[in-house]
Write a protein that holds these residues in place. Structure first.
Motif, PDB file in Angstrom:
ATOM      1  N   UNK A  14       0.852  -1.185   0.000  1.00 46.50           N
ATOM      2  CA  UNK A  14       0.000   0.000   0.000  1.00 46.50           C
ATOM      3  C   UNK A  14       0.888   1.235   0.000  1.00 46.50           C
ATOM      4  N   UNK A  15       0.675   2.095  -0.979  1.00 42.19           N
ATOM      5  CA  UNK A  15       1.443   3.322  -1.054  1.00 42.19           C
ATOM      6  C   UNK A  15       0.689   4.425  -0.331  1.00 42.19           C
ATOM      7  N   UNK A  16       1.396   5.095   0.570  1.00 42.45           N
ATOM      8  CA  UNK A  16       0.828   6.214   1.325  1.00 42.45           C
ATOM      9  C   UNK A  16       1.390   7.498   0.744  1.00 42.45           C
ATOM     10  N   UNK A  17       0.531   8.482   0.517  1.00 45.15           N
ATOM     11  CA  UNK A  17       0.940   9.808   0.048  1.00 45.15           C
ATOM     12  C   UNK A  17       0.533  10.830   1.096  1.00 45.15           C
ATOM     13  N   UNK A  18       1.463  11.688   1.467  1.00 44.85           N
ATOM     14  CA  UNK A  18       1.154  12.707   2.465  1.00 44.85           C
ATOM     15  C   UNK A  18       2.063  13.907   2.264  1.00 44.85           C
ATOM     16  N   UNK A  19       1.539  15.077   2.574  1.00 49.41           N
ATOM     17  CA  UNK A  19       2.347  16.291   2.600  1.00 49.41           C
ATOM     18  C   UNK A  19       2.453  16.727   4.050  1.00 49.41           C
ATOM     19  N   UNK A  61       6.711  19.206   2.509  1.00 48.14           N
ATOM     20  CA  UNK A  61       7.424  18.035   2.014  1.00 48.14           C
ATOM     21  C   UNK A  61       6.387  17.003   1.597  1.00 48.14           C
ATOM     22  N   UNK A  62       6.369  16.690   0.299  1.00 47.26           N
ATOM     23  CA  UNK A  62       5.460  15.687  -0.226  1.00 47.26           C
ATOM     24  C   UNK A  62       6.173  14.346  -0.206  1.00 47.26           C
ATOM     25  N   UNK A  63       5.556  13.371   0.420  1.00 47.93           N
ATOM     26  CA  UNK A  63       6.157  12.053   0.578  1.00 47.93           C
ATOM     27  C   UNK A  63       5.233  10.973   0.029  1.00 47.93           C
TER      28      UNK A  63
END
Length: 72
Positions: free
Chosen positions: A2-7, A43-45
């Motif tokens: 599962x890919x998590x995207x967060x800023x 920071x976008x991760x």
């Protein structure tokens, strides 16, 4: 996987050298798929949650002098 995207908002980014220092702190971090920072401290991760965690990424940034800031 599962890919998590967060800023996340961090303190300590004041110039392009700071952005490069942050990139160096995250380079090679297992499970990190994407990271991008701007001069406003955003920071976008993107990471694989089976290989790393948000806490591990924040810890790596913290060790380089960048701390998460609570966004109101």
């Amino acid at each position: 996987m599962a890919t998590i995207n967060e800023t996340v908002q961090v303190s300590g980014i004041r110039c392009e050298r700071c952005v490069n220092r942050l990139a160096g702190a995250l380079t090679g971090h297992e499970g990190l798929e994407f990271a991008n920072a701007n001069l406003m401290g955003q920071v976008m991760l993107s990471w694989d949650d089976e290989k790393t965690s948000r806490e591990a990424l924040l810890d790596a940034m913290s060790k380089a002098g960048f701390r998460e800031v609570a966004v109101a």
